[in-house]
Design an enzyme around this catalytic site. Structure first.
Site, mmCIF file in Angstrom:
data_model
loop_
_atom_site.group_PDB
_atom_site.id
_atom_site.type_symbol
_atom_site.label_atom_id
_atom_site.label_comp_id
_atom_site.label_asym_id
_atom_site.label_seq_id
_atom_site.Cartn_x
_atom_site.Cartn_y
_atom_site.Cartn_z
ATOM 1 N N THR A 97 1.317 -1.347 -0.129
ATOM 2 C CA THR A 97 0.402 -0.075 -0.131
ATOM 3 C C THR A 97 0.995 0.975 0.103
ATOM 4 O OG1 THR A 97 -1.592 -0.798 1.511
ATOM 5 C CG2 THR A 97 -1.754 0.944 1.544
ATOM 6 N N ASP A 119 -9.064 -3.654 -0.530
ATOM 7 C CA ASP A 119 -8.087 -4.421 -0.436
ATOM 8 C C ASP A 119 -8.553 -5.189 0.766
ATOM 9 O OD1 ASP A 119 -4.842 -4.787 -0.032
ATOM 10 O OD2 ASP A 119 -5.476 -3.767 1.770
ATOM 11 N N LYS A 151 -7.400 4.297 4.563
ATOM 12 C CA LYS A 151 -5.564 3.697 5.630
ATOM 13 C C LYS A 151 -5.015 5.385 5.330
ATOM 14 C CE LYS A 151 -5.322 -0.356 3.554
ATOM 15 N NZ LYS A 151 -4.196 -1.472 2.405
#
Length: 557
Positions: A92, A303, A174
């Site tokens: 990521t 994800d 995130k």
């Protein structure tokens, strides 16, 4: 779908109502097909960069004919189905770092989500890519979010330098996604911290962020029924055993009251994110000033779904179907604001399915990693062979491995040589490279799919942060030994199923075309820069401008 009053729908209703109260001249419906198109070569007023976490080129190819919402709109623009996150560390943080910097992961300093720094004074020697490890009392798990490890500017920063009136916003599921796409100078930066959308300390919370958090909290507090399966998703509704009497593949995102973890790995988390993004665009009047503004949106649910359930079950089908609907609604809201916006959508990396389903489908080589490849286990074997004591190797089973820097050089060299020998002899290992081999490897040239394995590793390498050994597993070896301990599937390899991602550009009035040859995600920043008249090329970036005029002009001039 049974869940009509979703977080997204509720938050969008608030956004629209608030905007109407603030601006009586705001349009109440989307512009018609006869609306005036942007003048050719006129810079867009708003750039929207969307990163769908773990949205591989394989998933894109599998679902593209079934998209009917936001993805369908993007398919009418410039389609590059073979974009590459060209580096080896397909995670990521490195992936998001390439998208709006135009710089490959190693040069950006983002070699992985986490790396080991055995020389740091902190007891925890693991460093998280988006933390400030100098904060007293912090650990790589309990950290202070920071942009300090990103060594290069983002497109948003370059736009601000060229015109200080530019506003830059970055939101994501995130923290590392928001930070790596936003960069060091942002007007608003928000990420989901597991309980709420949060930001850096002492930043005021905009009303729409608070509204979104309130709506999410109310939603999480209630138990949720399962989503309905469409006929297409029903074809993927098949249980796959992972051991211990557990299976994946038939999930429909029903959840118990208070389950924040399940919310994160569900379509609703992306819905909330896009609702908040729409509200920030509306409230900040992004795209309404003299300068071009930019908003980066890191959609993370795909994800979490891929990790938790794999890529080929009912769960992923529901996730991508809902994301398509969510983006369609998001674009319709922007249309109602009459903003001239340009969109790019890509992914930070790809992904592959869990080995149990791959094995059922007769995918060659599908297996879980041998626990003997853990660096400590390899280090113990080296220690026994060389008659040494103490832990010698640190890191994860795949990617960077660090050798204790306190060892005398002759011992260090002997440890490295023996470790490389053990790694290379293991039947699940495709290659293992020493630091010196990576440094001296020829720089990659040509299409990313033709790069050698060591060149892919070199694209992730940073001399001050990378390991002394880089380990590459063979294709379809999943680096999760036990699927009952949490995640069942992952990414992170240097193979094309993890490297290859779609890149889609769209702006109203542009000519639709598809270019099947390989491009890279580092090409996105210079391409967007060209659309606003900002020159961005070598040596500042590794990417090149992609011509979006389908052969009728040169959008890169």
């Amino acid at each position: 779908m049974k869940r009509v009053a979703t977080v997204f729908a509720g938050a969008l209703a608030l956004v629209t109502a608030n905007a109407a109260a603030q601006d009586s001249t705001a349009p109440t419906s989307a512009p018609t097909a006869s609306a005036t198109l942007p003048a050719p070569k006129t810079p867009p007023k708003l750039i929207i960069a969307i990163a769908v976490d773990q949205f591989s080129a394989d998933l894109f190819a599998e679902y593209r004919s079934h998209f009917a919402g936001g993805f369908k709109r993007l398919l009418k623009g410039a389609v590059f189905p073979s974009g590459y996150q060209s580096h080896a560390a397909t995670e990521t943080c490195p992936g998001h770092a390439t998208i709006l910097t135009g710089v490959r992961a190693g040069r950006a300093g983002i070699i992985a989500n986490n790396w080991v720094d055995l020389k740091t004074g902190r007891a925890d020697k693991s460093v998280y890519c988006a933390e400030d490890e100098s904060v007293p009392g912090s650990t790589s798990a309990a950290y202070t979010v920071s942009d300090k490890h990103l060594l290069v500017p983002t497109l948003g920063e370059r736009m601000k330098a060229a015109n200080p009136a530019t506003r830059v916003v970055s939101v994501a599921g995130k923290d590392r996604a928001a930070v790596m796409m936003g960069g060091h100078q942002v007007d608003e930066l928000w990420w989901w911290d597991g309980k709420k959308f949060a930001s850096y300390a002492n930043r005021p919370t905009p009303a729409v962020v608070q509204q979104t958090n309130d709506a999410i909290n109310a939603r999480i507090a209630e138990a949720q029924p399962p989503l309905d399966l469409s006929p297409f998703c029903e074809t993927r509704n098949r249980a796959v055993g992972i051991g211990g009497g557990k299976s994946v593949g038939t999930g429909r995102f029903d959840r118990k009251a208070g389950d924040t973890r399940a919310f994160r790995a569900s379509p609703e988390s992306d819905e909330a994110l896009f609702a908040m993004a729409a509200g920030l665009i509306r409230d900040m009047k992004l795209g309404g000033g003299a300068a071009t503004d930019l908003i980066a949106i890191g959609a993370s649910a795909t994800d979490y779904v891929g990790h938790s359930y794999g890529t080929e079950g009912s769960e992923m089908c529901l996730q991508l179907t809902r994301l398509d609907e969510t983006m369609g609604t998001f674009f319709a809201v922007l249309d109602s604001m009459a903003i001239d916006y340009e969109v790019v959508l890509t992914a930070d990396h790809g992904g592959h399915d869990l080995p149990e389903r791959n094995a059922e489908n007769a995918v060659p080589g599908a297996a879980r990693i041998d626990p003997a490849l853990n660096p400590k286990a390899i280090g113990d074997a080296v220690a026994a062979k060389l008659k040494l004591t103490g832990q010698l190797l640190y890191g994860d089973p795949v990617g960077d491995v660090w050798i204790d820097p306190k060892l005398p050089k002759a011992t260090f060299d002997a440890v490295q040589a023996e470790a490389l020998k053990l790694y290379r002899a293991h039947p699940q290992v495709a290659a293992a490279f020493s630091r010196a081999e990576i440094i001296t490897a020829a720089p990659a040239t040509g299409p990313a799919e033709t790069w050698s394995l060591v060149q892919r590793a070199k694209a992730s390498f940073h001399p001050a942060r990378s390991g002394d050994i880089v380990v590459a597993l063979k294709p379809r070896i999943t680096p999760i030994a036990n699927p009952l301990g949490g995640y069942v599937a992952t990414h992170g390899s240097l193979w094309d199923y993890d490297r290859r991602v779609p890149i889609l550009f769209w702006r109203k009035g542009m000519t639709s075309f598809e270019q099947p040859l390989a491009v890279e995600t580092v090409d996105i920043a210079p391409t967007l820069a060209a659309t606003i008249g900002l020159k961005l090329g070598t040596p500042e970036v590794d990417g090149r401008c992609l011509d979006l005029d389908a052969g009728v002009g040169d959008s890169c001039r």
